[in-house]
Each structure stands twice: as structure tokens, then as C-alpha cells.
Design a protein around this motif. Structure first.
Motif, mmCIF file in Angstrom:
data_model
loop_
_atom_site.group_PDB
_atom_site.id
_atom_site.type_symbol
_atom_site.label_atom_id
_atom_site.label_comp_id
_atom_site.label_asym_id
_atom_site.label_seq_id
_atom_site.Cartn_x
_atom_site.Cartn_y
_atom_site.Cartn_z
ATOM 1 N N THR A 1 0.882 -1.165 0.000
ATOM 2 C CA THR A 1 0.000 0.000 0.000
ATOM 3 C C THR A 1 0.916 1.211 0.000
ATOM 4 N N GLN B 1 -5.270 0.046 -7.580
ATOM 5 C CA GLN B 1 -6.353 1.010 -7.380
ATOM 6 C C GLN B 1 -6.003 2.000 -6.289
ATOM 7 N N ARG B 2 -6.603 3.178 -6.399
ATOM 8 C CA ARG B 2 -6.551 4.153 -5.306
ATOM 9 C C ARG B 2 -7.559 3.687 -4.271
ATOM 10 N N ALA B 3 -7.205 3.860 -3.020
ATOM 11 C CA ALA B 3 -8.100 3.410 -1.958
ATOM 12 C C ALA B 3 -7.895 4.278 -0.725
ATOM 13 N N HIS C 1 -7.102 4.787 3.188
ATOM 14 C CA HIS C 1 -6.298 4.071 4.181
ATOM 15 C C HIS C 1 -6.451 4.781 5.521
ATOM 16 N N THR D 1 -2.317 4.106 -2.788
ATOM 17 C CA THR D 1 -2.418 3.281 -3.987
ATOM 18 C C THR D 1 -2.063 1.850 -3.630
ATOM 19 N N LYS D 2 -2.987 0.943 -3.866
ATOM 20 C CA LYS D 2 -2.723 -0.489 -3.701
ATOM 21 C C LYS D 2 -1.910 -0.904 -4.913
#
Length: 167
Positions: A121, A139-141, A143, A154-155
Motif C-alpha cells: 500500500t 487502485q486508489r483506496a 487508508h 495506492t494499492k
């Protein structure tokens, strides 16, 4: 310091405070362009002085490796099997291959444990670094930091093979 002169070793409990200092220094060196000042402060756990207690707790479940130069810890990585959890290099030592060496070690360890893919991550600041190490953005996620503040990350993943393990 060239890549072949970087010395890596397993972290010891006495490394917790130097690793905390590196974590704080690395985040303090970031400009408030991709994250706000408040987010950067939360990311370093509102600390200006090292406190290795969180790292000591994490050392019970995560594997930590440090980069050292003349007995000084210059960077570190933490991981669990196929997931790189943390990677920090002191700002004075960035750009010398330390992060690349730590990521390479992590990938080799994962491959040695039968993994064919690794994950991380990445902060928005580190995304480009990981892309250069052969990771791809998934993907953007959101956290959640320990302080409960949510930041975008970003994963990322990297497929391991004999040809890219030492990169």
C-alpha cells in the motif's frame, strides 16, 4: 553509497528508536502537496521525537529489516510474507539505492516462501518509486492511519519471477 555496498540485516529491538526517528524524519521531509499538514502530522503519529513502542509491538508480528552504514540505521522495511507494510529511508540517505535494496530483499524473501506475487500500500509520494521497482498500480483506496484519519493511497502489486527478483 552504491547498491552493492548497502548492508542489510534483521532488525533488533534496539533498532526500534532509530527506526522511529527515520519514520518521523522521512515524513517531515515531505512537502504538503499530496497530503495536508494535518495528514502528514497524523502519519507520523503526532510525534517530533522518536518513540519505538509502536515498532516494538509491530515487531511481534511483522518482519523488519534495516539498512546500515557504519553501524547507523539508514532505512528499514517491514513485511508479512507477501505484503510490504512499511519502507522508510532517512532523507539524508535517500536516492542511494537503500529503498531499492530493501524492496529487493523483501521480494526475494517472498519468493523463497513460495509467493509469486507481492503487494504493498503506497503513499501517493511513493507510488513512482514502486512503479520503478516493477510494481503496478491496482487502485486508489482510502487508508486509515492509527489516528483514524483517512488518507488516499495506492494499492500495488508485483509479480515475482526469476528475471526480476534482483531488480
Amino acid at each position: 553509497m552504491s547498491a552493492n555496498k548497502i548492508s542489510l540485516r534483521p532488525a533488533e529491538e534496539t533498532d526500534a528508536w532509530p527506526m522511529s526517528a527515520i519514520h518521523i524524519a522521512a515524513i517531515k521531509a515531505l512537502p504538503p502537496t499530496l497530503y495536508t499538514e494535518k495528514e502528514l502530522l497524523a502519519w507520523r503519529n503526532y510525534r517530533d521525537k522518536p518513540d519505538g513502542s509502536n515498532i516494538l509491538r509491530s515487531m511481534k508480528v511483522e518482519t523488519f529489516w534495516v539498512a546500515v552504514e557504519r553501524d547507523r540505521v539508514t532505512g528499514f522495511a517491514s513485511y508479512m510474507v507477501d505484503e510490504l507494510i512499511g519502507l522508510y529511508v532517512h532523507p539524508k540517505y535517500q536516492g542511494k539505492g537503500i529503498g531499492r535494496a530493501l524492496v529487493g530483499h523483501f521480494c526475494n524473501e517472498a519468493a523463497n516462501h513460495g509467493m509469486d506475487k507481492v503487494m504493498t500500500t503506497a503513499s501517493l509520494y511513493a507510488e513512482g518509486f514502486y512503479l520503478r521497482q516493477g510494481f503496478i498500480a491496482i487502485q486508489r483506496a482510502p487508508h486509515q492511519l492509527r489516528s483514524c484519519i483517512i488518507v488516499p493511497v495506492t494499492k500495488m502489486s508485483k509479480t515475482l519471477s526469476d528475471t526480476n527478483l534482483n531488480s
